[in-house]
Motif scaffolding. Structure first.
Motif, PDB file in Angstrom:
ATOM      1  N   PHE A  92      37.232  32.500  54.838  1.00  0.00           N
ATOM      2  CA  PHE A  92      35.541  32.717  54.686  1.00  0.00           C
ATOM      3  C   PHE A  92      35.237  32.837  53.207  1.00  0.00           C
ATOM      4  N   LEU A  93      36.043  33.168  52.388  1.00  0.00           N
ATOM      5  CA  LEU A  93      35.684  33.191  50.986  1.00  0.00           C
ATOM      6  C   LEU A  93      36.256  32.237  50.086  1.00  0.00           C
ATOM      7  N   ALA A  94      36.869  31.231  50.701  1.00  0.00           N
ATOM      8  CA  ALA A  94      37.156  29.883  49.750  1.00  0.00           C
ATOM      9  C   ALA A  94      36.039  29.054  49.322  1.00  0.00           C
ATOM     10  N   ASN A  95      36.212  28.687  48.351  1.00  0.00           N
ATOM     11  CA  ASN A  95      35.055  27.703  47.807  1.00  0.00           C
ATOM     12  C   ASN A  95      33.899  28.161  47.960  1.00  0.00           C
ATOM     13  N   ARG A  96      33.896  29.498  47.126  1.00  0.00           N
ATOM     14  CA  ARG A  96      32.416  30.341  47.240  1.00  0.00           C
ATOM     15  C   ARG A  96      32.208  30.966  45.751  1.00  0.00           C
ATOM     16  N   THR A  97      30.749  31.277  45.612  1.00  0.00           N
ATOM     17  CA  THR A  97      30.320  32.073  44.525  1.00  0.00           C
ATOM     18  C   THR A  97      29.836  33.186  45.141  1.00  0.00           C
ATOM     19  N   ILE A  98      30.143  34.310  44.669  1.00  0.00           N
ATOM     20  CA  ILE A  98      29.311  35.775  45.051  1.00  0.00           C
ATOM     21  C   ILE A  98      28.736  35.958  43.786  1.00  0.00           C
ATOM     22  N   LEU A  99      27.281  36.070  43.714  1.00  0.00           N
ATOM     23  CA  LEU A  99      26.442  36.538  42.602  1.00  0.00           C
ATOM     24  C   LEU A  99      25.984  37.893  42.958  1.00  0.00           C
ATOM     25  N   ILE A 100      26.204  38.673  41.739  1.00  0.00           N
ATOM     26  CA  ILE A 100      25.758  40.198  42.109  1.00  0.00           C
ATOM     27  C   ILE A 100      24.650  40.521  40.941  1.00  0.00           C
ATOM     28  N   LEU A 101      23.602  40.723  41.520  1.00  0.00           N
ATOM     29  CA  LEU A 101      22.588  41.124  40.401  1.00  0.00           C
ATOM     30  C   LEU A 101      22.023  42.553  40.388  1.00  0.00           C
ATOM     31  N   GLY A 102      21.886  43.062  39.191  1.00  0.00           N
ATOM     32  CA  GLY A 102      21.596  44.651  39.166  1.00  0.00           C
ATOM     33  C   GLY A 102      21.916  45.251  38.050  1.00  0.00           C
ATOM     34  N   ASP A 103      22.787  46.343  37.943  1.00  0.00           N
ATOM     35  CA  ASP A 103      22.669  47.256  36.923  1.00  0.00           C
ATOM     36  C   ASP A 103      24.265  47.554  36.575  1.00  0.00           C
ATOM     37  N   SER A 104      24.481  48.548  35.467  1.00  0.00           N
ATOM     38  CA  SER A 104      25.821  48.598  35.147  1.00  0.00           C
ATOM     39  C   SER A 104      26.779  49.030  36.482  1.00  0.00           C
ATOM     40  N   VAL A 105      26.021  49.780  37.352  1.00  0.00           N
ATOM     41  CA  VAL A 105      27.038  50.055  38.784  1.00  0.00           C
ATOM     42  C   VAL A 105      27.489  48.783  39.270  1.00  0.00           C
ATOM     43  N   ASP A 106      26.550  47.781  39.500  1.00  0.00           N
ATOM     44  CA  ASP A 106      27.255  46.532  39.905  1.00  0.00           C
ATOM     45  C   ASP A 106      27.877  45.873  39.083  1.00  0.00           C
ATOM     46  N   ARG A 107      27.723  45.759  37.783  1.00  0.00           N
ATOM     47  CA  ARG A 107      28.498  45.213  36.812  1.00  0.00           C
ATOM     48  C   ARG A 107      29.864  45.945  36.823  1.00  0.00           C
ATOM     49  N   ASN A 108      29.949  47.157  36.711  1.00  0.00           N
ATOM     50  CA  ASN A 108      31.328  47.911  36.903  1.00  0.00           C
ATOM     51  C   ASN A 108      32.118  47.551  37.878  1.00  0.00           C
ATOM     52  N   GLY A 109      31.553  47.457  39.154  1.00  0.00           N
ATOM     53  CA  GLY A 109      32.032  47.113  40.272  1.00  0.00           C
ATOM     54  C   GLY A 109      32.994  45.854  40.139  1.00  0.00           C
ATOM     55  N   LEU A 110      32.612  45.021  39.172  1.00  0.00           N
ATOM     56  CA  LEU A 110      33.256  43.693  39.058  1.00  0.00           C
ATOM     57  C   LEU A 110      34.417  44.040  38.154  1.00  0.00           C
ATOM     58  N   GLU A 111      34.309  45.067  37.168  1.00  0.00           N
ATOM     59  CA  GLU A 111      35.525  45.567  36.432  1.00  0.00           C
ATOM     60  C   GLU A 111      36.540  46.135  37.429  1.00  0.00           C
ATOM     61  N   HIS A 112      36.025  47.126  38.418  1.00  0.00           N
ATOM     62  CA  HIS A 112      36.897  47.713  39.169  1.00  0.00           C
ATOM     63  C   HIS A 112      37.530  46.777  40.297  1.00  0.00           C
ATOM     64  N   LEU A 113      36.933  45.760  40.857  1.00  0.00           N
ATOM     65  CA  LEU A 113      37.503  44.904  41.824  1.00  0.00           C
ATOM     66  C   LEU A 113      38.715  44.130  40.804  1.00  0.00           C
ATOM     67  N   ALA A 114      38.479  43.768  39.752  1.00  0.00           N
ATOM     68  CA  ALA A 114      39.561  43.089  38.919  1.00  0.00           C
ATOM     69  C   ALA A 114      40.843  43.840  38.784  1.00  0.00           C
ATOM     70  N   VAL A 115      40.601  45.070  38.390  1.00  0.00           N
ATOM     71  CA  VAL A 115      41.593  46.181  38.420  1.00  0.00           C
ATOM     72  C   VAL A 115      42.271  45.960  39.601  1.00  0.00           C
ATOM     73  N   MET A 116      41.533  46.430  40.753  1.00  0.00           N
ATOM     74  CA  MET A 116      42.433  46.439  41.947  1.00  0.00           C
ATOM     75  C   MET A 116      43.141  45.277  42.339  1.00  0.00           C
ATOM     76  N   LEU A 117      42.613  44.016  41.925  1.00  0.00           N
ATOM     77  CA  LEU A 117      43.263  42.645  42.417  1.00  0.00           C
ATOM     78  C   LEU A 117      44.180  42.346  41.289  1.00  0.00           C
ATOM     79  N   GLY A 118      44.220  42.890  39.974  1.00  0.00           N
ATOM     80  CA  GLY A 118      45.129  42.485  39.284  1.00  0.00           C
ATOM     81  C   GLY A 118      44.905  41.145  38.642  1.00  0.00           C
ATOM     82  N   LEU A 119      43.459  41.068  38.419  1.00  0.00           N
ATOM     83  CA  LEU A 119      42.877  39.784  37.891  1.00  0.00           C
ATOM     84  C   LEU A 119      42.226  40.191  36.406  1.00  0.00           C
ATOM     85  N   PRO A 120      41.959  39.125  35.682  1.00  0.00           N
ATOM     86  CA  PRO A 120      41.481  39.230  34.610  1.00  0.00           C
ATOM     87  C   PRO A 120      39.796  39.164  34.754  1.00  0.00           C
TER      88      PRO A 120
END
Length: 349
Positions: A92-120
């Motif tokens: 259900f996530l294939a061929n998708r873009t997920i857009l997160i609009l907000g502040d540094s908590v939202d922005r940092n969440g992307l960093e945290h997700l990348a760390v957890m997934l081992g992705l750049p």
């Protein structure tokens, strides 16, 4: 190219991104995506159920919200499914873009997700997605999109950074501020330009405004020698709800058909120096450095949270109560940002 740091703390803010994945899963029965109202035969929403946040520092990737109701299972272990590259479970996530609009908590969440997934995780200019990892001259990395790509799913997570609902460029002296300041103008001139360059338009949008709004009100009060311990006036609350409603309508018009969910504010708790970023900014700010103002009082946070819920109800846009999940863990924050103290990230491999 900027990537996540192996020395970063493991952050429970990742739950915000994982919550977004759960919400997208709930809306993915058909394409285009549609918000499905809960019915008695539908899956329960564990994040809407009373429960507790499970965290074990020896197993940081096992952090989960556990509902008390035995009939409601926790959300699937998304991180394990990503680690296993289970395409069928995550199709259900294939061929998708997920857009997160907000502040540094939202922005940092992307960093945290990348760390957890081992992705750049890398920044990109709004105007040129091909320049991955580049920060345009005159910009701060914190103010441009951050991107996390999952190649085997052809999935992109990205964000748009906003200064809350400020309509007077109150934060223009901030070192990471860059025009345009108005959220609607940032959507038109920056965020839409960015998403138009992506392979897929946004399939899901998370939006938040709260922390910067409290700082906005706090800065106004400090200049007027007013206490932030007093509640927001009826006039201010009417203004906030009107601005948030207008912003949500603008998001819906800009990306028609994409489900939009509002992330609710978390209680900051004891702030220490958390208000410093917005406390005194250069000579043009008449406030005095020695006069500390707590912009994030419990009273005003509660008011913002209640207004967020009312706007969600009146607009028909669902809300994700991240603050309810985070409540009680305020001692594990870096200023206003949710996190768990540093652990050996080799545990995540």
């Amino acid at each position: 190219m900027a990537t996540t740091s192996r020395g970063s703390p493991v952050l429970l803010g990742t739950l915000a991104c994982l919550g977004i994945i759960y919400l997208l899963w709930r809306t993915s029965d058909s394409t285009p995506l549609e918000i499905v109202e809960p019915v008695s035969t539908a899956l329960c929403d564990p994040f809407a159920e009373p429960g507790f946040l499970h965290y074990d520092k020896t197993q940081p990737k096992a952090a989960r919200w556990i509902p008390f109701a035995e009939a409601c299972d926790p959300a699937p272990d998304w991180l394990a499914l990503f680690d296993a590259q289970d395409y069928e479970a995550l199709s259900f996530l294939a061929n998708r873009t997920i857009l997160i609009l907000g502040d540094s908590v939202d922005r940092n969440g992307l960093e945290h997700l990348a760390v957890m997934l081992g992705l750049p995780r890398y920044p990109v200019p709004y105007s040129d997605f091909s320049k991955k990892g580049e920060v345009p001259e005159g910009w701060d990395e914190r103010g441009i999109p951050w991107v996390v790509e999952v190649p085997w799913l052809d999935l992109t997570f990205t964000n748009g950074f906003m200064y809350g609902l400020d309509d007077e460029d109150n934060f223009r002296q901030q070192p990471d501020w860059h025009p345009p300041g108005l959220a609607e103008d940032r959507i038109d001139q920056l965020f839409k330009v960015h998403t138009d360059q992506l392979k897929y338009p946004p399939s899901f949008i998370s939006i938040h405004s709260g922390l910067w709004d409290l700082a906005f009100f706090g800065r106004q009060d400090r200049v007027r020698a007013l206490s932030t311990e007093i509640p927001l006036t009826h006039e201010r609350m009417t203004w906030w709800q009107g601005r948030m409603t207008h912003l949500l309508n603008h998001v819906n018009t800009t990306w028609p058909g994409a489900p939009v969910w509002m992330r609710k504010l978390h209680r900051v708790g004891p702030v220490g120096g958390a208000s410093y970023d917005w406390r005194h900014t250069k000579e043009s700010d008449p406030g005095k450095v020695e006069h500390f103002s707590n912009f994030f009082t419990d009273l005003r946070i509660h008011q913002i949270r209640e207004m967020q819920e009312q706007v969600a109800i009146s607009t028909g846009i669902p809300s994700f109560d991240f603050g309810e999940i985070w409540e009680g863990w305020q001692s594990h924050q870096q200023m206003v940002h949710p996190l768990i103290p540093s652990v050996d990230l080799n545990q995540l491999d």
